[in-house]
Write a protein that holds these residues in place. Structure first.
Motif, mmCIF file in Angstrom:
data_model
loop_
_atom_site.group_PDB
_atom_site.id
_atom_site.type_symbol
_atom_site.label_atom_id
_atom_site.label_comp_id
_atom_site.label_asym_id
_atom_site.label_seq_id
_atom_site.Cartn_x
_atom_site.Cartn_y
_atom_site.Cartn_z
ATOM 1 N N ALA A 22 29.610 -34.274 7.616
ATOM 2 C CA ALA A 22 29.575 -33.842 9.018
ATOM 3 C C ALA A 22 28.136 -33.732 9.525
ATOM 4 O O ALA A 22 27.880 -33.856 10.719
ATOM 5 C CB ALA A 22 30.299 -32.507 9.177
ATOM 6 N N LEU A 23 27.210 -33.509 8.601
ATOM 7 C CA LEU A 23 25.800 -33.345 8.964
ATOM 8 C C LEU A 23 24.959 -34.594 8.689
ATOM 9 O O LEU A 23 23.736 -34.564 8.857
ATOM 10 C CB LEU A 23 25.215 -32.149 8.197
ATOM 11 N N ASP A 24 25.605 -35.658 8.256
ATOM 12 C CA ASP A 24 24.906 -36.908 7.901
ATOM 13 C C ASP A 24 23.828 -36.692 6.841
ATOM 14 O O ASP A 24 22.718 -37.221 6.930
ATOM 15 C CB ASP A 24 24.279 -37.579 9.145
ATOM 16 N N ILE A 25 24.155 -35.881 5.841
ATOM 17 C CA ILE A 25 23.256 -35.630 4.710
ATOM 18 C C ILE A 25 23.974 -36.099 3.449
ATOM 19 O O ILE A 25 25.146 -35.757 3.242
ATOM 20 C CB ILE A 25 22.894 -34.133 4.619
ATOM 21 N N ALA A 26 23.280 -36.854 2.634
ATOM 22 C CA ALA A 26 23.882 -37.354 1.397
ATOM 23 C C ALA A 26 24.224 -36.194 0.471
ATOM 24 O O ALA A 26 23.354 -35.370 0.160
ATOM 25 C CB ALA A 26 22.918 -38.307 0.698
ATOM 26 N N PRO A 27 25.484 -36.092 0.022
ATOM 27 C CA PRO A 27 25.873 -35.009 -0.895
ATOM 28 C C PRO A 27 25.035 -34.991 -2.180
ATOM 29 O O PRO A 27 24.821 -33.937 -2.758
ATOM 30 C CB PRO A 27 27.345 -35.312 -1.203
ATOM 31 N N LYS A 79 27.288 -29.163 14.583
ATOM 32 C CA LYS A 79 26.426 -28.889 15.732
ATOM 33 C C LYS A 79 24.959 -28.701 15.355
ATOM 34 O O LYS A 79 24.097 -28.724 16.222
ATOM 35 C CB LYS A 79 26.930 -27.675 16.509
ATOM 36 N N VAL A 80 24.659 -28.501 14.059
ATOM 37 C CA VAL A 80 23.256 -28.366 13.645
ATOM 38 C C VAL A 80 22.709 -29.675 13.071
ATOM 39 O O VAL A 80 21.607 -29.709 12.545
ATOM 40 C CB VAL A 80 23.039 -27.196 12.641
ATOM 41 N N LYS A 81 23.464 -30.746 13.212
ATOM 42 C CA LYS A 81 23.089 -32.047 12.639
ATOM 43 C C LYS A 81 21.701 -32.516 13.078
ATOM 44 O O LYS A 81 20.953 -33.076 12.292
ATOM 45 C CB LYS A 81 24.128 -33.097 13.043
ATOM 46 N N LYS A 82 21.330 -32.270 14.314
ATOM 47 C CA LYS A 82 20.054 -32.760 14.837
ATOM 48 C C LYS A 82 18.867 -31.879 14.440
ATOM 49 O O LYS A 82 17.732 -32.176 14.804
ATOM 50 C CB LYS A 82 20.133 -32.892 16.351
ATOM 51 N N PRO A 110 17.357 -30.793 11.080
ATOM 52 C CA PRO A 110 17.440 -30.958 9.624
ATOM 53 C C PRO A 110 17.212 -29.684 8.812
ATOM 54 O O PRO A 110 17.889 -29.462 7.817
ATOM 55 C CB PRO A 110 16.366 -32.000 9.308
ATOM 56 N N VAL A 111 16.285 -28.829 9.226
ATOM 57 C CA VAL A 111 16.039 -27.585 8.481
ATOM 58 C C VAL A 111 17.286 -26.703 8.520
ATOM 59 O O VAL A 111 17.724 -26.172 7.495
ATOM 60 C CB VAL A 111 14.802 -26.833 9.036
ATOM 61 N N GLU A 112 17.882 -26.574 9.699
ATOM 62 C CA GLU A 112 19.090 -25.761 9.840
ATOM 63 C C GLU A 112 20.272 -26.395 9.107
ATOM 64 O O GLU A 112 21.045 -25.700 8.452
ATOM 65 C CB GLU A 112 19.430 -25.545 11.311
ATOM 66 N N ALA A 113 20.412 -27.714 9.218
ATOM 67 C CA ALA A 113 21.529 -28.400 8.570
ATOM 68 C C ALA A 113 21.494 -28.185 7.056
ATOM 69 O O ALA A 113 22.512 -27.844 6.441
ATOM 70 C CB ALA A 113 21.500 -29.886 8.902
ATOM 71 N N ARG A 114 20.324 -28.366 6.451
ATOM 72 C CA ARG A 114 20.203 -28.169 5.004
ATOM 73 C C ARG A 114 20.408 -26.707 4.628
ATOM 74 O O ARG A 114 21.010 -26.394 3.603
ATOM 75 C CB ARG A 114 18.863 -28.698 4.509
ATOM 76 N N ALA A 115 19.931 -25.806 5.478
ATOM 77 C CA ALA A 115 20.102 -24.375 5.205
ATOM 78 C C ALA A 115 21.580 -23.980 5.238
ATOM 79 O O ALA A 115 22.034 -23.177 4.416
ATOM 80 C CB ALA A 115 19.296 -23.544 6.204
ATOM 81 N N VAL A 116 22.330 -24.560 6.158
ATOM 82 C CA VAL A 116 23.778 -24.288 6.228
ATOM 83 C C VAL A 116 24.450 -24.730 4.924
ATOM 84 O O VAL A 116 25.256 -23.992 4.341
ATOM 85 C CB VAL A 116 24.411 -24.972 7.459
ATOM 86 N N LEU A 117 24.095 -25.910 4.446
ATOM 87 C CA LEU A 117 24.667 -26.394 3.184
ATOM 88 C C LEU A 117 24.265 -25.492 2.024
ATOM 89 O O LEU A 117 25.089 -25.171 1.157
ATOM 90 C CB LEU A 117 24.236 -27.839 2.926
ATOM 91 N N GLN A 118 23.012 -25.054 2.028
ATOM 92 C CA GLN A 118 22.555 -24.155 0.959
ATOM 93 C C GLN A 118 23.320 -22.839 0.995
ATOM 94 O O GLN A 118 23.690 -22.314 -0.060
ATOM 95 C CB GLN A 118 21.044 -23.905 1.080
#
Length: 151
Positions: free
Chosen positions: A141-146, A102-105, A107-115
């Protein structure tokens, strides 16, 4: 440098980056996705023992970025996601990954979740393969390259 030292340094670097973005990380979607990834990392091996549950809950309670939210609210959400994962890991994982997505759109939040997932996974000095695997799935799930997170 030993692997444990690299993991520890990486987790500390990510925590520093998160603190720098703290004021941008106040949405309900970020809160929910953060608790979802914490639960996913905690239950990465398909189970969670009470000691591990307490350890992750303590890490959540003391994480400076997550202090944007009431601790009891975070605990309730974390426990809810863990309950889904322990009831049926595969089905629960689908629901938890949807929550993370749900945070995919944002980017700052999406990367922070992964961090946050990496910080939680590496907090004990052993970011093991199963923990790395669920964070990698969250990347998809976030469309971010691992590879962006060396996963």
């Amino acid at each position: 440098m030993a692997l444990w030292d690299r993991i520890k340094d990486s987790a500390q670097t990510m925590q520093t980056q998160l603190v720098a973005k703290k004021n941008d990380l106040k949405s309900g979607a970020f809160r929910d996705a953060s608790m979802a990834i914490c639960a996913l990392v905690a239950a990465a091996d398909g189970s969670i023992d009470p000691a591990e549950r307490r350890r992750v809950a303590q890490l959540i309670a003391t994480n400076e970025v997550l202090q944007n939210f009431p601790a009891d609210d975070l605990q309730r959400r974390f426990d809810g996601y863990l309950d889904k994962l322990t009831a049926d890991f595969d089905f629960g994982k689908v629901a938890v990954l949807q929550e993370i997505g749900k945070v995919k759109k944002k980017p700052v939040e999406a990367r922070a979740v992964l961090q946050i997932g990496i910080v939680i996974g590496g907090a004990d000095g052993d970011f093991d393969k199963t923990e790395q695997g669920v964070v990698r799935e969250a990347c998809f799930a976030l469309d971010i390259a691992p590879e962006e997170f060396a996963l």
